[in-house]
Each structure stands twice: as structure tokens, then as C-alpha cells.
Write an enzyme that holds these catalytic residues in place. Structure first.
Site, mmCIF file in Angstrom:
data_model
loop_
_atom_site.group_PDB
_atom_site.id
_atom_site.type_symbol
_atom_site.label_atom_id
_atom_site.label_comp_id
_atom_site.label_asym_id
_atom_site.label_seq_id
_atom_site.Cartn_x
_atom_site.Cartn_y
_atom_site.Cartn_z
ATOM 1 N N CYS A 38 -13.341 58.017 33.163
ATOM 2 C CA CYS A 38 -13.375 56.797 33.974
ATOM 3 C C CYS A 38 -12.309 56.859 35.078
ATOM 4 C CB CYS A 38 -13.223 55.559 33.098
ATOM 5 S SG CYS A 38 -13.787 54.042 33.925
ATOM 6 N N ASN B 165 0.669 -9.087 9.487
ATOM 7 C CA ASN B 165 0.106 -8.212 8.462
ATOM 8 C C ASN B 165 -0.399 -9.115 7.328
ATOM 9 O OD1 ASN B 165 -0.449 -6.237 6.571
ATOM 10 N ND2 ASN B 165 1.689 -5.772 6.126
ATOM 11 N N HIS C 204 -16.994 56.084 28.449
ATOM 12 C CA HIS C 204 -16.011 55.819 27.395
ATOM 13 C C HIS C 204 -16.662 56.087 26.044
ATOM 14 C CE1 HIS C 204 -12.823 54.127 29.828
ATOM 15 N NE2 HIS C 204 -13.680 53.324 30.434
ATOM 16 N N ASN D 104 -0.136 1.455 6.523
ATOM 17 C CA ASN D 104 -0.371 1.408 7.973
ATOM 18 C C ASN D 104 0.622 2.294 8.718
ATOM 19 O OD1 ASN D 104 -2.267 -0.619 7.310
ATOM 20 N ND2 ASN D 104 -0.640 -2.161 7.377
ATOM 21 N N GLY E 108 0.822 -1.201 0.000
ATOM 22 C CA GLY E 108 0.000 0.000 0.000
ATOM 23 C C GLY E 108 0.857 1.252 0.000
#
EC number: 4.1.1.81
Length: 863
Positions: A704, A159, A802, A30, A7
Site C-alpha cells: 500500500c 410534604n 493488505h 424523596n 420513608g
């Protein structure tokens, strides 16, 4: 029909599928689905200089490392260019009379045996016994040839079946037939959670083969190892060419031996993913699965469908490769083998099977992720926030329902939603760009530094508490769960999400508990655009350097690069662009120019602190407005609208020497008022400000925290900001402030009484302020609540609002009052509209022209 022996041949597979090899989802090989270790890329770079020399032909360093780790003598070790190279040499070295294999098995055993042309006897593993080896069948064959030497090949795990050997039974037969040689192939042993390698039990008539190719996810590097008797190892070595293993491969193996965490993490993840894959596959009645202890699964197709046709349909239609097992001896023609991959990839093969056999795609239990793009940067202040806003506006202009998102924002400039919840100012701007209302889900975590060590942690718009770095780092896993909830909820209501990262994507010291950059991109399945600011210098180095710090899964998320804030001829960048694209195999998606006078608020204090916003040009006929910089300044964007006025110069002042006699002095908001007021005392600015209050020329304005500083006293009974408890203010206003436990967070609509104009903005503060003497109320909200006071002259005033200067009419009336006091004519008419809509449209126009929008749209599935 010629089937491949192995593969993983992506070149051949891609030819059949008619696509790029990278488009193939390969279940045929794999290989560890986690990918190679994170240390690999930088490690390879550190070893490049070794390539100028030949490798050590004896691989002394690696063999010593193996000996130190496993106690195997160096004379009992042979290294190969993959396990297959070693397997091919074994028959020539052993010189057996015949070979014995249990089929189905790895085809390389037969290939090696055939080279010597000795007889090969096959023992068939029975399907009804789950392909588990019956040791007595081997024994019977060996007993039948008592005077002959056998070469036995056994996979552990085998395998393609994934079945391990019974170690006790195998060791018995090895001892029983000492004239024969047993090859135990442990190429996949590292994937077995109940690993029982033969390494510590190896005998003189046993050859052990292992491969690092599979577990390290490096099939292209090739590294295998053989453990055997000194005589066998010596004879194998003689058959191998000198330097058969390159120095890089040997160095990687030596490094990997010490990385037990990587192997253990791989085992555990694959175990979990395999269990889920098996469960999902088992629900498809046309499949029969066989138990596997490896990282792959043998499957029998119960349907009458031709296996070749099935594998071709998977490949051509779905770009999925599986291993057709028709050419495995011992198997019938209806078997395939698939590797265990990531959960997302495993789900794709489940869907493909379902669609092929049922004719309809199986519906997923989990909703498909909303398409998303994420801007990440090579550093802070490269333009991520602005580009996020730009893309939000572009998508909105094109009729696409879009929302911004940033999981965690560290900024002093916050914004309060209509529901009284606090988010980053940048996300509020981005929401406006998307033409939607700001929502706490757009910024579920906001960090507001309160001192050198601690930050106030705001979760879902509400303050949690203050934490230092260590405490917050421990809290991050919990925080990330909140982030995920917010993101999923937001994404469910929009067609596209544009995500902003934070700081630099290359901060390797912060990656472990990252919740704002690559981990967020991974969760959202977002394509990442990496932004570099050419103004910073070293652009291509920063792009390349960032990529080099990324792990392989992170690199895969990067879609391309953006060059930001460029001034000059683009042709000058051609060489650099070609270099970066060739080196990274990622495209430059656009060159965004430096946009002058953008008139959009900056995200945080980086640009402010850098001095880039300080106007040091000649004053001429303009009004001189000064903003006092303090260590923990917050919401310095309150002056952005003033900066846009043609008759105003805004200076940033940090020292007494730079102050002068401005027309307006503004004390900004602070994240720690007591600490910042102490700072003003220390540098002498309090005395200077007090002196300016007597000159009859300077307006002194506090917003603030600055408003609180102008008063007589600030009390901190709950020690919210310091252990000091209280501090004397500058005493220019007859007011006092008590810092309360609960924070006031709300949008504000108010009337400025002196000018009779409407203003709006938001409150973000712990303080409760009251008048204690001769003051005038100058701001009232719709509930007639006092939001600001002035002294009797009106020159010294403060407010909690603000954004008070954002309204064009109020700003012009206020500035005209200053002009009249200076003997200048009022301008009366609004000179500039602080209209973020126009600025956002202008930004979008530049960015649309600069980026490959069509390609970005295609990535989002919109093309």
C-alpha cells in the site's frame, strides 16, 4: 398495623421483601434521583485527614460561606444533624401557648410539638382545593386566640402534597401576628423550578428550615440549616450538643453552596421526568394525581383495593417501595406518595401498577434493550479487544447469536467489509469470533490519525473528513446519534451484544463528551467488566484508581473486574483480590493467564510501538525479515502471518544502525505517505534501502503506502496529506502515484502471477498507481486489474493488497523462493496454518476456564 413514620428505611423494607436492600427500588423517600454530585467521592477522600481533629464547634467557615452567598449574618444561622434535629428544638425555644399545623404535613412537626406537650390545632387542607392552604383558615384560628402565642409549622412545599405556599399571603399573616412564630420548612425548596424561598424576606418572628439531604441525595450524611433571629438561633444552639454536625457533612455543604449547576441541572431533569411520570400515571384511570411542585407526587387510589395490600404487593412482588399515607393526619386511607425517579425507574412503577390493576403487564413502546456486556479498561492495551473476541466465540460456541460492537475506534489497522466499507480490524476479528460477517454497524466511527493533530473520521464505513481534536469534540454529539442508530439496528438482530470500550475508563478530562465508554454502557444498559493488565504493573492500584474516578452512576454499571495476562501462582494475588473486593464491593470475575503464541492480530499500534512484537532472538537458520517502522504506520498486521512461520524471524527496524542486510525488507502501509517518506529521508533509511536493492540478496516489498514509496513520484494535487504537493519516491520501481480525493475500499481476490497462487485481502488507499517504465505486473484481480508490480528481477515488488501474506500456500511459496536464493532447501509443505479459527478457539478455551462464565451468563439473563 404500625406504619413507618418516614420513608426510606431500606433495612426494614428488605426484610419484608425478603431481598437485599440494594434490590429495593425506593419511591418512598424523596431523594434527588440524579444521585449525589460527581465531585463528592474525591472530595470526601480529600477530607478524610480532617477526621483526626474535632470539628470547629462554631462552623465558622461554613457560616461565612453562607453569609457570602446569601447575605445572612452568621448569628442568624444554626446547623443541624439534618433538618429534623432542628425542628425538634423549636418548640422548646419558642415556648408557645399552642401549635398550629396544616394537615396533611410532615409528621416531624407533631413529634416536636408532642415533646413539649402543648395543644396542637390542625387546619385540614382540602382535597377539593388540591390541598392548597387557605390562609384565612389560619387567620381565623390565630384571631380566635389574640392573647396567646402560636407556633405555626408550614411546609413550602408541603410534604406529602408537594404544594407551595402563597408567599405574599403568608408574609401578610406573619406581619399581622407578630406575637406568633412561623416555621417555614423549605426542605424541598431546591426542587422547585419556580423557587420562591422566604430566605430574603425572613422576619423576626419567622424560622426558616432547609435541608441539603434531599437535593444532594445524601440522607446518610445529615445536614440541615436553620435561619432565624439571633436570639432564636442562640437558644437553639444552646440545646444542641457540641459538634452536632460532623466535619465531613459541614465541608460537603460548604462545597455544595458553590455548585449551582448541579442544583439547576437537578431541577430541570426532575421537572422533565416528573412531567412524563405524571402523563403516564394519568393514563391509568384508577389513579387520581394531585399537582405537585416538589420531587414527589401524592396519589389517590380510586380502586377499592386495600392500600396496605397494594403497598405490600408492590414491595414483595416488584421490590418497589412507596409511601403508604394512611398515617398522615388529614388524609383518608387510600393515598400513597411516590418520589420522582429516573425515567427507567419510573417506567417500572408504571408497569407494576398496570400489572396489579389490569392483570397484564403494559407493553412498553420502546423495545427492551438487548442483553449486553461491556469490556472497559484501566488503560489502553489491557486486552479489551481480545477478551471481547473471546466472549463472542464462547457465546457462539454455546449457540447464542452474538455480535461485537465498539462505538468509536482509533486505530491504524482497519478492515474493509465485503461491501467496501471500513471498520476497525479488531471488530472484524471479533465478528469472526462470533462466526458472523463483519458489519459497519459493529464500528460506526473509525478514527485514523493522519498527523500529530488530525485524524480521518470515518462514519458508517465511509470517510467524512479530517478533524483535529477540537473539531471532532464539537462533532461528537452528532456522532453519538449515529452510534445509537448503529447499535440499535445491530442489537435488534442479535440475542447478545459484547461491547468494547476504548482506552481507559478513568480519563476524567474526556468524560464530558464520552461516546465510547460509560456513556455507551449507559445507553446500551450494559454491565461493565473492568479489565486490568497485570503485565503493566500496579494492577490493584489501577483498578482501584479507575473506580475512584467514576461517578456514582458509572460505578453502578461496573459488574466486576478481570485480571488479564497473569503469569505465576494465583495464590499470590489473594491479598490483593480480597482488598479490592472489600474496598469496592465488586467481585473479581476471573484471572486470565498470559497466553503464549496466540497468533491473533493486534488491534492497533500500541503493542507494535512498544517493541513487544520485535523478535530480537538469534537468527540461526531462519530467514531475516525486517519491517520498517514509520511514524504513521497502518495495518502492521500484514506481517502477522510471517511472524507465525517457524523459519522466519521478524524484526522491527527504525534506524539505519539496526537494519543490517535482511533477506526481506517490508515497507508497510502509511496513513500519511508523504510525511512518512520524508521521515525515511531524514533518518537516512532511503539511502540504505536503495543500497540494499543493489546487493542481490534482499527482497524489498512495499504494501500500500510502502508500494507507493518504492515508485518514482507521489503526487498530491488535492493536498490530501500535506501542502507539499509531491515527493520523489525511492525510485526502485518505475511507477507513479497520484493521490485521489476518493478512497478505494474493497475486498480483493487476486492471482500472484509468479507463483500462480491465489491471494486475498483488501484495499484501503487514496492512490492511483501506474507503470511508467520497465516493470512487471505480478498481481491481477478477477477483473484483470493490476494490483502490484515488480522490477525485472522480481526482488523488488509492491502491492495494494493488505493481508497478502495471510494465505498459507502463497506465503510458503514466497518464503521458499527466498530460501532457495540463500542456498537453503525449500520446505515445500505449509509449515503453519495461519488459521484464526484455531487461535480463536484456543483463546476461548483459556478464557472460559478463567472467567466465572456462569455468573456472566446469569447477568446476561442466560443462566
Amino acid at each position: 398495623m404500625n406504619l413507618p413514620e418516614h420513608g426510606g428505611n431500606l433495612i426494614e423494607l428488605s426484610k419484608k421483601a425478603g431481598c437485599n436492600p440494594k434490590e429495593i427500588l425506593d419511591f418512598s423517600a424523596n431523594i434527588n434521583p440524579l444521585g449525589f454530585p460527581e465531585w463528592l467521592r474525591p472530595f470526601l477522600h480529600s477530607k478524610i485527614e480532617d477526621l483526626i481533629s474535632y470539628p470547629d464547634p462554631n462552623y465558622t467557615s461554613l457560616k461565612k460561606k453562607i453569609h457570602s452567598k446569601y447575605g445572612i449574618c452568621t448569628e442568624q444561622i444554626v446547623l443541624g444533624n439534618g433538618a429534623s434535629e432542628l425542628i425538634l428544638q423549636i418548640p422548646f425555644v419558642v415556648q408557645a401557648d399552642y401549635a398550629l399545623i396544616a394537615v396533611p404535613c410532615y409528621s416531624g412537626y407533631k413529634e416536636a410539638i408532642s415533646l413539649l406537650k402543648i395543644p396542637c390545632i390542625e387546619v385540614t387542607l382540602k382535597e377539593e382545593k388540591q390541598f392548597r392552604l387557605d390562609i384565612n383558615e389560619l387567620r381565623d384560628v390565630l384571631k380566635s386566640k389574640p392573647d396567646q402565642k402560636a407556633l405555626v409549622f408550614l411546609g413550602h412545599p408541603n410534604n406529602p402534597t408537594g404544594v407551595t405556599l402563597d408567599k405574599i399571603e403568608v408574609l401578610k399573616i406573619v406581619q399581622e401576628f407578630q406575637n406568633s412564630v412561623f416555621v417555614i420548612d423549605e426542605s424541598f425548596i431546591h426542587f422547585c423550578t419556580n423557587e420562591s424561598s422566604f430566605l430574603k424576606d425572613k422576619t423576626e418572628n419567622m424560622i426558616l428550615i432547609q435541608s441539603m439531604t434531599k437535593i444532594l441525595a445524601l440522607p446518610g450524611l445529615r445536614i440541615g440549616i436553620c435561619y432565624a433571629s439571633p436570639l432564636i438561633c442562640s437558644n437553639i444552639s444552646k440545646r444542641l450538643p457540641t459538634w452536632n454536625v460532623n466535619s465531613i457533612a459541614a465541608s460537603v455543604y460548604e462545597k455544595a453552596i458553590s455548585d449551582e449547576d448541579y442544583i439547576e441541572n437537578s431541577k430541570q431533569n426532575i421537572k422533565i421526568w416528573k412531567e412524563k411520570l405524571i402523563y403516564d400515571l394519568s393514563n391509568l384511570e384508577f389513579l387520581n394525581l394531585f399537582s405537585s411542585e416538589a420531587n414527589f407526587i401524592l396519589i389517590k387510589i380510586l380502586d377499592n383495593k386495600n392500600i396496605f395490600d397494594l403497598t405490600q404487593e408492590l414491595l414483595i412482588k416488584y421490590k418497589i417501595a412507596v409511601r403508604n399515607c394512611e398515617n398522615f393526619s388529614g388524609l383518608s386511607k387510600n393515598f400513597i406518595r411516590i418520589a420522582v425517579r429516573t425515567p427507567e425507574e419510573n417506567k417500572k412503577i408504571i408497569d407494576a401498577f398496570s400489572n396489579i390493576f389490569y392483570g397484564t403487564r403494559q407493553r412498553l413502546k420502546s423495545r427492551k434493550k438487548t442483553p449486553s456486556i461491556m469490556f472497559q479498561g484501566t488503560a489502553s492495551n489491557v486486552g479489551k479487544s481480545i477478551l471481547t473476541a473471546a466472549l463472542c466465540r464462547i457465546l457462539s460456541q454455546d449457540g447464542i447469536k452474538v455480535a461485537p460492537f465498539k462505538s468509536q475506534n482509533m486505530a491504524l489497522n482497519s478492515f474493509v467489509t465485503l461491501n467496501g466499507e471500513e471498520i476497525g480490524r479488531a471488530q472484524a476479528l471479533q465478528a469472526q469470533a462470533a462466526k458472523i460477517l463483519p458489519d459497519i454497524r459493529m464500528n460506526p466511527i473509525l478514527l485514523k490519525p493522519s498527523n500529530e493533530k488530525d485524524s480521518q473520521v470515518i462514519i458508517n464505513g465511509k470517510p467524512l473528513n479530517s478533524m483535529n481534536f477540537k473539531d471532532y469534540d464539537q462533532y461528537k454529539p452528532i456522532a453519538f446519534e449515529e452510534v445509537k442508530k448503529s447499535y440499535d439496528s445491530l442489537a435488534s438482530e442479535y440475542n447478545v451484544i459484547i461491547i468494547e470500550g476504548a482506552g481507559s475508563a478513568s480519563e476524567v478530562n474526556l468524560k464530558k463528551n464520552d461516546i465510547v465508554n460509560m456513556k455507551m454502557a449507559e445507553y446500551a444498559k450494559a454491565d461493565v467488566l473492568l479489565v486490568g493488565n497485570i503485565d503493566h504493573g500496579g494492577l490493584f492500584g489501577s483498578l482501584l484508581g479507575t473506580m475512584e474516578t467514576l461517578t456514582e452512576w458509572e460505578r453502578k454499571l461496573v459488574f466486576g473486574f478481570i485480571i488479564n495476562r497473569f503469569r505465576g501462582a494465583k495464590e499470590l494475588l489473594k491479598t490483593g483480590i480480597n482488598y479490592i473486593e472489600e474496598y469496592t464491593n465488586k467481585p473479581i470475575l476471573g484471572i486470565v493467564p498470559y497466553i503464549k503464541n496466540l497468533k491473533l492480530p493486534e488491534e492497533d499500534s500500541l503493542e507494535f510501538k512498544s517493541g513487544a512484537l520485535d523478535d530480537t532472538s538469534k537468527l540461526e537458520e531462519r530467514l531475516d525479515v525486517v519491517l520498517i517502522d514509520i511514524p504513521r504506520i497502518s495495518n502492521h498486521t500484514d506481517i502477522d502471518a510471517l511472524r507465525a512461520e517457524p523459519d522466519v524471524r521478524v524484526r522491527i527496524v527504525r534506524t539505519v544502525e539496526d537494519l543490517g542486510e535482511p533477506d526481506v525488507l517490508i515497507l508497510p502501509g502509511s496513513k500519511n505517505v508523504i510525511s512518512d517518506l520524508n521521515h525515511l529521508y531524514d533518518v537516512g533509511l532511503v539511502n540504505k534501502i536503495f543500497a540494499l536493492s543493489r546487493n542481490q540478496k534482499t527482497d524489498i516489498v512495499g504494501i500500500c503506502g510502502g508500494y507507493q514509496m518504492l515508485g518514482k513520484n507521489i503526487f498530491d494535487p488535492y493536498r490530501i496529506e500535506s501542502d507539499q504537493g509531491s515527493i520523489q519516491g525511492i525510485s526502485l520501481l518505475q511507477i507513479e502515484t497520484i493521490l485521489e480525493k476518493n478512497k478505494s475500499l474493497k475486498r480483493v481476490f487476486a492471482t500472484h502471477i509468479p507463483t500462480k497462487t491465489e491471494v486475498e485481502g483488501y484495499e484501503i488507499h487514496h492512490g492511483k498507481t501506474k507503470s511508467i517504465g520497465n516493470t512487471r505486473v505480478i498481481l491481477l484481480n478477477e477483473k484483470a486489474e493490476e494490483l502490484g508490480h515488480s522490477d525485472p528481477t522480481g526482488r523488488i515488488w509492491g502491492t495494494y493488497i493488505h493481508g497478502i501474506f495471510d494465505k498459507d500456500e502463497f506465503r510458503r511459496k514466497y518464503l521458499d523462493q527466498i530460501r532457495i536464493r540463500k542456498g537453503k532447501s525449500p520446505l515445500v509443505k505449509v509449515q503453519v496454518s495461519y488459521n484464526l479459527e484455531k487461535s480463536l478457539d484456543r483463546l476461548a478455551r483459556y478464557v472460559r476456564q478463567s472467567l466465572n462464565i456462569n455468573l456472566i451468563y446469569r447477568k446476561l439473563g442466560l443462566g
